[in-house]
Enzyme design. Structure first.
Site, PDB file in Angstrom:
ATOM      1  N   GLU A 443       0.826  -1.230   0.000  1.00  0.00           N
ATOM      2  CA  GLU A 443       0.000   0.000   0.000  1.00  0.00           C
ATOM      3  C   GLU A 443       0.847   1.261   0.000  1.00  0.00           C
ATOM      4  OE1 GLU A 443      -3.337  -1.717  -0.728  1.00  0.00           O
ATOM      5  OE2 GLU A 443      -2.926   0.418  -0.761  1.00  0.00           O
TER       6      GLU A 443
HETATM    7  C1  LIG Z   1       2.443  -9.767   0.278  1.00  0.00           C
HETATM    8  C2  LIG Z   1       2.213  -8.674  -0.706  1.00  0.00           C
HETATM    9  C3  LIG Z   1       0.918  -8.304  -1.033  1.00  0.00           C
HETATM   10  C4  LIG Z   1       0.694  -7.293  -1.968  1.00  0.00           C
HETATM   11  N1  LIG Z   1      -0.595  -7.011  -2.373  1.00  0.00           N
HETATM   12  C5  LIG Z   1      -0.785  -6.197  -3.444  1.00  0.00           C
HETATM   13  C6  LIG Z   1      -2.082  -6.060  -4.033  1.00  0.00           C
HETATM   14  O1  LIG Z   1      -3.061  -6.615  -3.560  1.00  0.00           O
HETATM   15  N2  LIG Z   1      -2.198  -5.291  -5.145  1.00  0.00           N
HETATM   16  C7  LIG Z   1      -1.136  -4.657  -5.712  1.00  0.00           C
HETATM   17  O2  LIG Z   1      -1.311  -3.978  -6.726  1.00  0.00           O
HETATM   18  N3  LIG Z   1       0.108  -4.752  -5.175  1.00  0.00           N
HETATM   19  C8  LIG Z   1       0.307  -5.517  -4.060  1.00  0.00           C
HETATM   20  N4  LIG Z   1       1.565  -5.654  -3.525  1.00  0.00           N
HETATM   21  C9  LIG Z   1       2.671  -4.902  -4.097  1.00  0.00           C
HETATM   22  C10 LIG Z   1       3.173  -3.809  -3.176  1.00  0.00           C
HETATM   23  O3  LIG Z   1       2.231  -2.774  -3.083  1.00  0.00           O
HETATM   24  C11 LIG Z   1       4.544  -3.342  -3.707  1.00  0.00           C
HETATM   25  O4  LIG Z   1       5.443  -4.384  -3.435  1.00  0.00           O
HETATM   26  C12 LIG Z   1       4.990  -2.045  -3.065  1.00  0.00           C
HETATM   27  O5  LIG Z   1       4.187  -0.975  -3.505  1.00  0.00           O
HETATM   28  C13 LIG Z   1       6.450  -1.710  -3.401  1.00  0.00           C
HETATM   29  O6  LIG Z   1       6.729  -1.870  -4.766  1.00  0.00           O
HETATM   30  P1  LIG Z   1       7.984  -2.748  -5.207  1.00  0.00           P
HETATM   31  O7  LIG Z   1       7.888  -4.065  -4.518  1.00  0.00           O
HETATM   32  O8  LIG Z   1       8.081  -2.759  -6.681  1.00  0.00           O
HETATM   33  O9  LIG Z   1       9.224  -2.009  -4.588  1.00  0.00           O
HETATM   34  P2  LIG Z   1      10.023  -0.793  -5.294  1.00  0.00           P
HETATM   35  O10 LIG Z   1       9.077   0.200  -5.832  1.00  0.00           O
HETATM   36  O11 LIG Z   1      11.026  -1.375  -6.208  1.00  0.00           O
HETATM   37  O12 LIG Z   1      10.742  -0.153  -4.030  1.00  0.00           O
HETATM   38  C14 LIG Z   1      11.943  -0.694  -3.465  1.00  0.00           C
HETATM   39  C15 LIG Z   1      12.471   0.302  -2.423  1.00  0.00           C
HETATM   40  O13 LIG Z   1      12.776   1.561  -3.057  1.00  0.00           O
HETATM   41  C16 LIG Z   1      12.084   2.618  -2.427  1.00  0.00           C
HETATM   42  N5  LIG Z   1      11.633   3.578  -3.427  1.00  0.00           N
HETATM   43  C17 LIG Z   1      11.027   3.313  -4.603  1.00  0.00           C
HETATM   44  N6  LIG Z   1      10.741   4.463  -5.246  1.00  0.00           N
HETATM   45  C18 LIG Z   1      11.145   5.469  -4.459  1.00  0.00           C
HETATM   46  C19 LIG Z   1      11.106   6.890  -4.539  1.00  0.00           C
HETATM   47  N7  LIG Z   1      10.542   7.518  -5.574  1.00  0.00           N
HETATM   48  N8  LIG Z   1      11.642   7.608  -3.530  1.00  0.00           N
HETATM   49  C20 LIG Z   1      12.163   6.993  -2.456  1.00  0.00           C
HETATM   50  N9  LIG Z   1      12.228   5.658  -2.313  1.00  0.00           N
HETATM   51  C21 LIG Z   1      11.715   4.906  -3.295  1.00  0.00           C
HETATM   52  C22 LIG Z   1      10.899   1.966  -1.712  1.00  0.00           C
HETATM   53  O14 LIG Z   1      10.477   2.730  -0.580  1.00  0.00           O
HETATM   54  C23 LIG Z   1      11.473   0.609  -1.324  1.00  0.00           C
HETATM   55  O15 LIG Z   1      12.129   0.695  -0.082  1.00  0.00           O
HETATM   56  C24 LIG Z   1       1.797  -6.618  -2.546  1.00  0.00           C
HETATM   57  C25 LIG Z   1       3.104  -6.980  -2.190  1.00  0.00           C
HETATM   58  C26 LIG Z   1       3.320  -8.001  -1.297  1.00  0.00           C
HETATM   59  C27 LIG Z   1       4.737  -8.392  -0.982  1.00  0.00           C
END
Ligand SMILES: Cc1cc2nc3c(=O)[nH]c(=O)nc-3n(C[C@H](O)[C@H](O)[C@H](O)COP(=O)(O)OP(=O)(O)OC[C@H]3O[C@@H](n4cnc5c(N)ncnc54)[C@H](O)[C@@H]3O)c2cc1C
Length: 591
Positions: A443
């Site tokens: 989220e």
């Molecule tokens: C168990 C689980 C359930 C989930 N359920 C859903 C769901 O129902 N629907 C759905 O759509 N998604 C879902 N997700 C996805 C989840 O919302 C994303 O994993 C999350 O938003 C982070 O995206 P990412 O994993 O690509 O990490 P990334 O975006 O790659 O981020 C990696 C790190 O970089 C940092 N970062 C990234 N961009 C920036 C920035 N601009 N400035 C500063 N820091 C930054 C982040 O804070 C993080 O620490 C789920 C994930 C999991 C693991």
């Protein structure tokens, strides 16, 4: 075993965040304090007696995937149906579609209890309720007529499909496609990952809300539209009919929340019998305005995820307290009994327990305040509605990020209090720690919440909204000082100092943003969010102490103010002076 803290929850709602005044003003129709108590008591019973006992099998067995189907842990399907039949999904749902229209505050308080019983269980309804809100606000009358009643009752569940392999925090990179079919529907193609409850055996149908791009849509977030894609397309009688081309490809093996199926969803792969490739979808809201619609759902979900942190902190505290009262080691200073004393008597264990307890109460008050602001916004007009919506906007990132950080911290302290047994699965302390770890990630990660707070929420009403909020908290500190309650110690002084740090850091960030010193402001965003949560949590504990006038509340507010809130000066220093060393060290290490 978890026992729902119904009295504490009711007290916080009524006396800390303003439910009592709302009831007295008749804001919530004929809702009475007695009905609130009855709802909370029954929810507490359900969470304690029905959900919590199934948490362990949920963790050990988890959701299982075979041949495209997900089987939920033993007993969970029946549990869901008992919960749904109890009307819990419909608590705050729109009255026109079978909902009870009760305040969001009550829904959030019950969500805390469901999630204390098992976060993996509470998570499914979180998404369904978000889907209800998005559809109610943005869906066409036709879509509402077909889907809303079933989603409100919980007969069908909803999902939220944003994430793709290359598009996580940055949704501008989203690639899923939607092609108009010429008959008012669309064909959806693409892969979504990490979709919570994307497939399961709780309900006959699953309603996916999916973000995708139309042909020739503008690049970036301005070219994203929202589509409703049912697993089964409802027939003329509204029953699940033809299978849609929307399939779960696999589920993830995860650190925690094992019973919550986290699915890779494939749309439009041509796997549905007798159907051209392309999942059939219906537009929700306007073309290319999908992100705004999804944000309706995400704001709701962010608050609900925040409550997961509160819920886990509460369960972890209860478990740690029970263990510490039972486990004997050493002799605590002043212990007069025979042999070894319970570890709860050692000052260091007391400190750990009180840290858990006071942080839980503080984060609960913040999350409930956010829900209260939403209720006030929904029941107001004009400038009042704007004020309360701004308050909800301001508190959403704190409710999400501060509370989920507290969930992880409290669960970690809980493991520590159990000693070696905390690391052994048998006690359940370890599974809480594992379950807690996801909430700061999904989220919108907590880092993203901090950016949202600084760049979008602090500037509200020309920067005045947040300053007015700090003014209200100062009035709480003043009321505490004037109360002359016995046993307050230095609570009021410590709160004054913390609120001065909070205000100073706020003004500094507002100025940095106005000067265009964006990198400096962003470097301080996470320590600022922590400062915001700590200081406002202290003021809410003070408000509770003044309202309750009991020794337990007064001494907890004092413990928090004298032991935890004093971090505020260091946090303010990190906000205002942290950027230079951060940039210098990052550059040096990179080079
Ligand atoms: C168990 C689980 C359930 C989930 N359920 C859903 C769901 O129902 N629907 C759905 O759509 N998604 C879902 N997700 C996805 C989840 O919302 C994303 O994993 C999350 O938003 C982070 O995206 P990412 O994993 O690509 O990490 P990334 O975006 O790659 O981020 C990696 C790190 O970089 C940092 N970062 C990234 N961009 C920036 C920035 N601009 N400035 C500063 N820091 C930054 C982040 O804070 C993080 O620490 C789920 C994930 C999991 C693991």
């Amino acid at each position: 075993m978890y026992r729902a803290p119904v009295d504490e929850i009711a007290f916080t709602l009524k006396h800390v965040v303003g439910l009592e005044k709302g009831l007295a003003d008749g804001r919530f129709g004929d809702l009475s304090a007695d009905l609130v108590d009855a709802v909370l008591t029954e929810a507490g019973r359900f969470a304690t007696e029905e959900i919590a006992p199934l948490a362990k099998i949920g963790d050990s067995q988890g959701a299982r995937f075979k041949d495209g189907k997900v089987t939920m842990p033993d007993g969970w399907r029946d549990l869901y149906h008992r919960w749904k039949d109890g009307g819990w999904n419909a608590l705050a749902g729109p009255v026109d579609f079978g909902g009870q229209g009760l305040p969001i505050m009550l829904a959030i308080a019950t969500m805390e209890m469901w999630c204390s019983g098992s976060v993996a269980f509470g998570l499914g309804p979180t998404l369904t309720q978000g889907a209800v809100e998005a559809l109610d606000k943005h869906g066409s009358e036709e879509l509402k007529a077909i889907y809303l009643e079933k989603l409100v009752s919980g007969e069908w569940m909803g999902t939220m499909n944003l994430t793709e392999p290359q598009a996580g925090s940055d949704l501008a990179a989203l690639k899923s496609r939607a092609v108009p079919a010429g008959d008012g529907t669309y064909r959806i193609f693409g892969q979504k990952i990490f979709i919570t409850y994307g497939e399961h055996d709780f309900t006959d149908n699953i309603v996916h809300l999916v973000l995708a791009r139309l042909p020739d849509a503008p690049a970036g977030t301005r070219g994203i539209s929202l589509f409703l894609v049912p697993k089964f397309i409802p027939d003329a009688d509204g029953r699940p009919g033809r299978r849609n081309d929307a399939f779960c490809h696999s589920i993830e093996h995860k650190l925690g929340i094992h019973a919550s199926p986290t699915c890779t969803m494939i749309y439009g792969d041509g796997k549905a019998d007798g159907m051209e490739p392309g999942a059939i979808g219906w537009l929700v809201g306007e073309e290319n305005r999908g992100l705004a619609c999804m944000f309706t759902m995400m704001n709701n979900a962010r608050l609900q995820v925040g409550i997961e942190g509160v819920a886990i902190a509460e369960t972890a505290y209860q478990k740690a307290l029970a263990y510490a009262s039972d486990r004997r080691q050493g002799r605590a200073p002043g212990y007069a009994g025979e042999g070894m004393s319970p570890i709860a008597g050692h000052p260091d264990v007391k400190r750990n327990l009180l840290t858990m307890k006071s942080l839980t109460q503080a984060s609960r008050a913040i999350a409930y305040s956010c829900a209260h602001a939403l209720d006030m916004a929904h029941s107001s007009d004009g400038a009042d509605a704007t004020f309360w919506q701004e308050r909800a906007n301001l508190l959403t990132p704190i409710a999400k990020a501060f509370s989920t950080d507290i969930g992880v911290e409290a669960a970690s302290i809980g493991v520590q209090i159990h000693g070696g047994m905390g690391f052994i699965e048998e006690t359940g302390a370890a599974s809480l720690y594992r379950d807690a770890r996801i909430a700061p990630i999904y989220e919108g990660t907590n880092g993203i919440q901090a950016i949202d707070l600084v760049t979008r929420k602090l500037p509200q009403s020309g920067g005045e909204h947040v300053l007015g909020y700090i003014g209200e908290l100062k009035a709480d500190a003043e009321a505490l000082r004037k109360s002359n309650l016995p046993g307050l110690g230095r609570t009021a002084d410590r709160l004054d100092a913390a609120l001065a740090d909070f205000e100073g850091a706020t003004r500094w960030l507002q100025q940095a943003m106005a000067d265009g010193r964006i990198a400096e402001a962003l470097a301080g965003a996470t320590p600022y969010l922590r400062l915001f949560g700590l200081a406002s949590g202290g003021a809410y504990l003070a408000r509770g102490a003044v309202a309750g006038r009991d020794v337990a509340r007064v001494s907890l507010a004092r413990f928090y103010a004298e032991n935890l809130v004093s971090e505020s000066a260091a946090l303010r220093d990190r906000v205002e002076n942290g950027a230079e060393s951060l940039e210098a060290a990052a550059a040096a290490l990179a080079g």
